[in-house]
Enzyme design. Sequence first.
Site, PDB file in Angstrom:
ATOM      1  N   ASP A  10       0.785  -1.249   0.000  1.00 58.20           N
ATOM      2  CA  ASP A  10       0.000   0.000   0.000  1.00 58.20           C
ATOM      3  C   ASP A  10       0.817   1.298   0.000  1.00 58.20           C
ATOM      4  OD1 ASP A  10      -1.932  -1.951   0.245  1.00 58.20           O
ATOM      5  OD2 ASP A  10      -2.808  -1.212   2.096  1.00 58.20           O
ATOM      6  N   LYS A  24      -7.038  -5.062  -3.114  1.00 59.64           N
ATOM      7  CA  LYS A  24      -7.760  -5.619  -1.974  1.00 59.64           C
ATOM      8  C   LYS A  24      -8.691  -4.575  -1.385  1.00 59.64           C
ATOM      9  CE  LYS A  24      -3.960  -4.430   1.116  1.00 59.64           C
ATOM     10  NZ  LYS A  24      -4.669  -3.426   1.904  1.00 59.64           N
ATOM     11  N   CYS A  61      -1.832  -2.945   7.658  1.00 64.33           N
ATOM     12  CA  CYS A  61      -1.729  -3.856   6.510  1.00 64.33           C
ATOM     13  C   CYS A  61      -0.443  -4.681   6.502  1.00 64.33           C
ATOM     14  CB  CYS A  61      -1.946  -3.091   5.221  1.00 64.33           C
ATOM     15  SG  CYS A  61      -3.669  -2.534   5.087  1.00 64.33           S
TER      16      CYS A  61
HETATM   17  C1  VGL Z   1      -4.539   0.475   5.784  1.00 59.99           C
HETATM   18  C2  VGL Z   1      -6.132   1.282   7.186  1.00 59.99           C
HETATM   19  C3  VGL Z   1      -7.097   1.167   6.216  1.00 59.99           C
HETATM   20  C4  VGL Z   1      -3.096   0.111   5.583  1.00 59.99           C
HETATM   21  C5  VGL Z   1      -5.480   0.337   4.787  1.00 59.99           C
HETATM   22  O1  VGL Z   1      -2.637   0.076   4.424  1.00 59.99           O
HETATM   23  O2  VGL Z   1      -2.409  -0.142   6.599  1.00 59.99           O
HETATM   24  N1  VGL Z   1      -4.875   0.932   6.977  1.00 59.99           N
HETATM   25  N2  VGL Z   1      -6.766   0.695   5.014  1.00 59.99           N
END
Ligand code: VGL
Length: 214
Positions: free
Chosen positions: A14, A112, A157
Amino acid sequence: MQIRNDNTALIVIDVQNDFCSGGALEVPDGDSIVGTVNALMEVAARSVLTQDWHPVDHSSFASSHEGKAPFSTTEMPYGTQVLWPDHCVQETDGADFHPDLRVQSATHTVRKGFRREIDSYSAFFENDRSTPTGLHEHLSSRRVDSILCVGLATDFCVYYSVMDALALGYTVAICEEACRAIDLEGSLAAARADMWRGGALAVSVDEIPGAAGN
Ligand code: VGL
Ligand code: ZN
């Protein structure tokens, strides 16, 4: 961890605009990992990017729950869920990878969190801990048995991905110089303790030939 080897994959979690400076769910200092992540991708035999990819009315957004504030929690059929500011909405700039991330070095991408009713922190399973994203099938069919995890955020994540990978039997390392955390109410310390207890290995970028000018 021999990331030049074909049985090893770098998993880049991410590294998207909404988790970087000025983003909707900014991870403090998130941008600063991009150079190190690029250097690791340069030497890795395989690099998988994950991309948080939510519909506009995703159930993990506080805005989808009347009267709920961002960073509060709610009960979902699969357990407690943190409610986030709207972030990484499909096809928006916030969902794009950081502009300096060398995406062309990646060998695979996993999206995702695209089902409205369920969040997905982990690169392997959605938050019900049972719906697969397809990453395990991708890696196991290529005989990958070791992974190095980096990215955002360490305590969400990255953490969920590490724990699932350990449960799936992978050898798992994490390079914390290429991770940054959100740290909600001690979540970073809890995540780190769990990862080390679960058998994750801490690797420094200095230990990876070619990745730190060595
Ligand atoms: C994430 C919160 C919501 C992350 C993704 O990438 O850690 N955290 N969505
Ligand atoms: Zn998300």
